[in-house]
Motif scaffolding. Structure first.
Motif, PDB file in Angstrom:
ATOM      1  N   UNK A  27       3.368  37.013   4.669  1.00  0.00           N
ATOM      2  CA  UNK A  27       4.696  37.424   4.207  1.00  0.00           C
ATOM      3  C   UNK A  27       5.797  36.465   4.636  1.00  0.00           C
ATOM      4  N   UNK A  28       5.423  35.275   5.089  1.00  0.00           N
ATOM      5  CA  UNK A  28       6.364  34.210   5.458  1.00  0.00           C
ATOM      6  C   UNK A  28       7.325  34.629   6.573  1.00  0.00           C
ATOM      7  N   UNK A  29       6.764  35.112   7.672  1.00  0.00           N
ATOM      8  CA  UNK A  29       7.583  35.425   8.840  1.00  0.00           C
ATOM      9  C   UNK A  29       7.423  34.316   9.874  1.00  0.00           C
ATOM     10  N   UNK A  30       8.372  34.216  10.768  1.00  0.00           N
ATOM     11  CA  UNK A  30       8.301  33.256  11.865  1.00  0.00           C
ATOM     12  C   UNK A  30       7.238  33.738  12.841  1.00  0.00           C
ATOM     13  N   UNK A  31       6.121  33.022  12.912  1.00  0.00           N
ATOM     14  CA  UNK A  31       5.002  33.462  13.744  1.00  0.00           C
ATOM     15  C   UNK A  31       5.328  33.434  15.228  1.00  0.00           C
ATOM     16  N   UNK A  32       6.280  32.629  15.635  1.00  0.00           N
ATOM     17  CA  UNK A  32       6.636  32.574  17.049  1.00  0.00           C
ATOM     18  C   UNK A  32       7.360  33.840  17.493  1.00  0.00           C
ATOM     19  N   UNK A  33       7.776  34.668  16.556  1.00  0.00           N
ATOM     20  CA  UNK A  33       8.469  35.915  16.873  1.00  0.00           C
ATOM     21  C   UNK A  33       7.651  37.155  16.515  1.00  0.00           C
ATOM     22  N   UNK A  34       6.439  36.951  16.036  1.00  0.00           N
ATOM     23  CA  UNK A  34       5.604  38.066  15.566  1.00  0.00           C
ATOM     24  C   UNK A  34       4.868  38.733  16.725  1.00  0.00           C
ATOM     25  N   UNK A  35       4.683  40.051  16.603  1.00  0.00           N
ATOM     26  CA  UNK A  35       3.844  40.733  17.591  1.00  0.00           C
ATOM     27  C   UNK A  35       2.381  40.423  17.282  1.00  0.00           C
ATOM     28  N   UNK A  36       1.472  40.843  18.130  1.00  0.00           N
ATOM     29  CA  UNK A  36       0.058  40.478  17.986  1.00  0.00           C
ATOM     30  C   UNK A  36      -0.534  40.937  16.659  1.00  0.00           C
ATOM     31  N   UNK A  37      -0.221  42.158  16.234  1.00  0.00           N
ATOM     32  CA  UNK A  37      -0.781  42.683  14.981  1.00  0.00           C
ATOM     33  C   UNK A  37      -0.283  41.873  13.784  1.00  0.00           C
ATOM     34  N   UNK A  38       1.009  41.586  13.758  1.00  0.00           N
ATOM     35  CA  UNK A  38       1.567  40.801  12.651  1.00  0.00           C
ATOM     36  C   UNK A  38       1.014  39.384  12.651  1.00  0.00           C
ATOM     37  N   UNK A  39       0.875  38.802  13.818  1.00  0.00           N
ATOM     38  CA  UNK A  39       0.346  37.445  13.933  1.00  0.00           C
ATOM     39  C   UNK A  39      -1.076  37.373  13.368  1.00  0.00           C
ATOM     40  N   UNK A  40      -1.887  38.336  13.685  1.00  0.00           N
ATOM     41  CA  UNK A  40      -3.249  38.386  13.168  1.00  0.00           C
ATOM     42  C   UNK A  40      -3.260  38.573  11.653  1.00  0.00           C
ATOM     43  N   UNK A  41      -2.442  39.485  11.156  1.00  0.00           N
ATOM     44  CA  UNK A  41      -2.386  39.736   9.716  1.00  0.00           C
ATOM     45  C   UNK A  41      -1.887  38.508   8.963  1.00  0.00           C
ATOM     46  N   UNK A  42      -0.851  37.892   9.465  1.00  0.00           N
ATOM     47  CA  UNK A  42      -0.263  36.735   8.789  1.00  0.00           C
ATOM     48  C   UNK A  42      -1.253  35.584   8.660  1.00  0.00           C
ATOM     49  N   UNK A  43      -2.124  35.426   9.620  1.00  0.00           N
ATOM     50  CA  UNK A  43      -3.067  34.308   9.600  1.00  0.00           C
ATOM     51  C   UNK A  43      -4.408  34.705   8.984  1.00  0.00           C
ATOM     52  N   UNK A  44      -5.070  35.685   9.542  1.00  0.00           N
ATOM     53  CA  UNK A  44      -6.417  36.051   9.086  1.00  0.00           C
ATOM     54  C   UNK A  44      -6.418  36.691   7.706  1.00  0.00           C
ATOM     55  N   UNK A  45      -5.529  37.648   7.473  1.00  0.00           N
ATOM     56  CA  UNK A  45      -5.527  38.329   6.174  1.00  0.00           C
ATOM     57  C   UNK A  45      -5.110  37.390   5.054  1.00  0.00           C
ATOM     58  N   UNK A  46      -4.176  36.504   5.327  1.00  0.00           N
ATOM     59  CA  UNK A  46      -3.765  35.539   4.320  1.00  0.00           C
ATOM     60  C   UNK A  46      -4.938  34.650   3.921  1.00  0.00           C
ATOM     61  N   UNK A  47      -5.659  34.161   4.908  1.00  0.00           N
ATOM     62  CA  UNK A  47      -6.815  33.295   4.638  1.00  0.00           C
ATOM     63  C   UNK A  47      -7.870  34.047   3.839  1.00  0.00           C
ATOM     64  N   UNK A  48      -8.152  35.279   4.219  1.00  0.00           N
ATOM     65  CA  UNK A  48      -9.160  36.070   3.513  1.00  0.00           C
ATOM     66  C   UNK A  48      -8.759  36.320   2.056  1.00  0.00           C
ATOM     67  N   UNK A  49      -7.512  36.667   1.821  1.00  0.00           N
ATOM     68  CA  UNK A  49      -7.049  36.921   0.451  1.00  0.00           C
ATOM     69  C   UNK A  49      -7.107  35.658  -0.404  1.00  0.00           C
ATOM     70  N   UNK A  50      -6.684  34.519   0.154  1.00  0.00           N
ATOM     71  CA  UNK A  50      -6.722  33.281  -0.617  1.00  0.00           C
ATOM     72  C   UNK A  50      -8.152  32.823  -0.883  1.00  0.00           C
TER      73      UNK A  50
END
Length: 111
Positions: A27-50
């Motif tokens: 969802x194009x958030x700043x990963x340096x400010x993300x909590x652990x759950x968001x950080x995981x979703x932003x990276x792993x879920x994005x890769x899986x969907x693509x």
């Protein structure tokens, strides 16, 4: 006004034509400010969907807003990417903190 983004069909078409499809986060958030759950979703879920969308491995990641810290780089590595790029990786080095150049809508071929 927001620029139109590629549709799923556009992404599939680009991949079929040989364009590397990499992730820029879920969802194009700043990963340096993300909590652990968001950080995981932003990276792993994005890769899986693509990967599911293109039928090809997704190995590259580009940090949203160009920002990265050690925690974000670790999340990208853990998600299975082979490399990642940041506008300013700061003191970080290596395949998960490769420098990149920002290209914006006002840039010209001269720049």
């Amino acid at each position: 006004p927001r620029k139109p983004l590629l549709t799923a069909d556009g992404i599939r078409h680009a991949a079929a034509e040989g364009v590397e499809i990499g992730s820029h986060g879920l969802t194009h958030i700043d990963l340096t400010r993300a909590d652990d759950a968001a950080l995981s979703a932003e990276t792993a879920e994005s890769r899986a969907l693509l990967t599911e969308l293109t039928g090809a491995p997704v190995t590259g990641f580009c940090y949203p807003y160009g920002t990265v810290d050690a925690r974000a780089a670790d999340a990208v590595r853990t998600a299975g990417y082979g490399y990642a790029c940041a506008i300013d990786p700061g003191p970080l080095t290596g395949p998960y903190a490769l420098p990149r150049v920002h290209v914006g809508q006002n840039d010209t071929s001269v720049r």
